[in-house]
Scaffold this motif. Sequence first.
Motif, PDB file in Angstrom:
ATOM      1  N   LEU A   1       1.428  27.916  12.607  1.00  0.00           N
ATOM      2  CA  LEU A   1       2.408  26.318  12.965  1.00  0.00           C
ATOM      3  C   LEU A   1       3.941  26.666  13.505  1.00  0.00           C
ATOM      4  CD1 LEU A   1       0.757  24.951   9.222  1.00  0.00           C
ATOM      5  CD2 LEU A   1       0.520  23.803  11.364  1.00  0.00           C
TER       6      LEU A   1
ATOM      7  N   LYS B   1       4.030  26.275  16.940  1.00  0.00           N
ATOM      8  CA  LYS B   1       3.623  24.884  17.045  1.00  0.00           C
ATOM      9  C   LYS B   1       4.547  24.160  17.551  1.00  0.00           C
ATOM     10  CE  LYS B   1      -1.540  24.592  16.215  1.00  0.00           C
ATOM     11  NZ  LYS B   1      -1.660  23.945  17.952  1.00  0.00           N
ATOM     12  N   TYR B   2       5.447  24.644  16.405  1.00  0.00           N
ATOM     13  CA  TYR B   2       6.281  23.699  15.598  1.00  0.00           C
ATOM     14  C   TYR B   2       7.088  24.002  16.642  1.00  0.00           C
ATOM     15  CZ  TYR B   2      10.835  22.406  13.080  1.00  0.00           C
ATOM     16  OH  TYR B   2      11.976  21.357  13.144  1.00  0.00           O
TER      17      TYR B   2
ATOM     18  N   GLU C   1       5.277  21.134  19.427  1.00  0.00           N
ATOM     19  CA  GLU C   1       3.860  20.569  19.329  1.00  0.00           C
ATOM     20  C   GLU C   1       4.138  19.960  17.606  1.00  0.00           C
ATOM     21  OE1 GLU C   1      -0.108  22.657  19.776  1.00  0.00           O
ATOM     22  OE2 GLU C   1       1.130  24.324  21.132  1.00  0.00           O
TER      23      GLU C   1
ATOM     24  N   THR D   1       2.295  18.741  14.703  1.00  0.00           N
ATOM     25  CA  THR D   1       0.817  19.216  14.213  1.00  0.00           C
ATOM     26  C   THR D   1       0.817  17.804  12.723  1.00  0.00           C
ATOM     27  OG1 THR D   1       2.659  20.281  13.075  1.00  0.00           O
ATOM     28  CG2 THR D   1       1.468  21.619  14.092  1.00  0.00           C
TER      29      THR D   1
ATOM     30  N   LEU E   1      -0.726  16.267  10.726  1.00  0.00           N
ATOM     31  CA  LEU E   1      -3.212  17.770  10.238  1.00  0.00           C
ATOM     32  C   LEU E   1      -3.069  16.608   8.871  1.00  0.00           C
ATOM     33  CD1 LEU E   1      -2.583  20.460  11.375  1.00  0.00           C
ATOM     34  CD2 LEU E   1      -4.020  19.432  12.147  1.00  0.00           C
TER      35      LEU E   1
ATOM     36  N   VAL F   1      -6.043  24.019  11.334  1.00  0.00           N
ATOM     37  CA  VAL F   1      -5.089  23.934  12.495  1.00  0.00           C
ATOM     38  C   VAL F   1      -5.381  24.020  13.144  1.00  0.00           C
ATOM     39  CG1 VAL F   1      -2.787  25.135  13.104  1.00  0.00           C
ATOM     40  CG2 VAL F   1      -3.524  25.315  10.041  1.00  0.00           C
TER      41      VAL F   1
END
Length: 315
Positions: free
Chosen positions: A25, A28-29, A33, A35, A37, A315
């Motif tokens: 995560l 991605k952060y 990106e 997320t 979810l 994820v």
Amino acid sequence: MRHLISLKEQSADDIREILDIAARLKKKYKAGEITDLLPNKTLIMLFQKNSTRTRLSFEAGMTELGGHAIFLATAHAQLPLADFRDEIQAMMRFGDVLMMRAMRAEDVQTAASFNRIPVIDACSEKYHPCQALGDILTMAEYSDGLDNVKKIAWLGIENNVSNTLKLACAKLGIEVVLASPEVHPASVDEELNSQADATGRVKRVQDPAEAVKGADYVHTDTWLDAEYFTVGKPRPEFAEEFERRKKVFMPYQVNAKLIDTYAPKARIMHCMPMHVGYEITRDAIDHPNSVIFDQAENRKHVQKAILLWLLEKAV
Ligand code: CP
């Protein structure tokens, strides 16, 4: 149903899984990106005590996951006049996960016992599992992998934070050396101590220099609760106890001299808030080895992972 209470319930594999989700995560952060979810999911955040990091990290984390977090402080709820069991059961009807910054670990366990929604102990007098996971994520990053974290030292009071950090590290195969002149009485959990001791990886020494030698990370925490202080100064009614604690704990202070002399490669960690000049000095906070603010940031990445893990979302 999964709950995160003390880390006694989680295996080493569970802990590794949460850390792995957190690392993904975070990557991605940092790459920008999205997320989201947990759309349409609500986190109920019940705070019976003050907080900076726990509140911000859970609330920001839930926003980044596309959900919503509701902050409820005891003073603004009906808890003081009603039976806790009734109020907490009603609260859990409004959300998908409950996190509690609790006065008593027992209350968190009561909430979890209803098995209605996942429950998180977001710091009680006995445990701070979210902190331990954030700390371990930080150590794994700085050591280029969890398997390279071999030894940590804990200086100062044994408390809720050291309990969960000690247990999680020991389960993961990390040696834990504590140099603590006193244990916070309210934090004692014999079952947790037995689990940690059974790993054979927990050691206690008296000399802080001996504790930090060969450590990859040196941790400490405040030995004065927030209620002892008012605007940065000890309250007059605690003056005697404050003087007693200074005598007991000052020899266990984390400072640049200790690190430079006995553990020049060790990274310096503190879960915050810090009482500068007591358990830690300004020169340790600002030391090149200090990773304290990255440690604080990692609370958010770990909270997101905890929420996804509890809700069993991939994820
Ligand atoms: N370390 C920690 O839990 O910080 P807060 O008390 O500010 O949440």
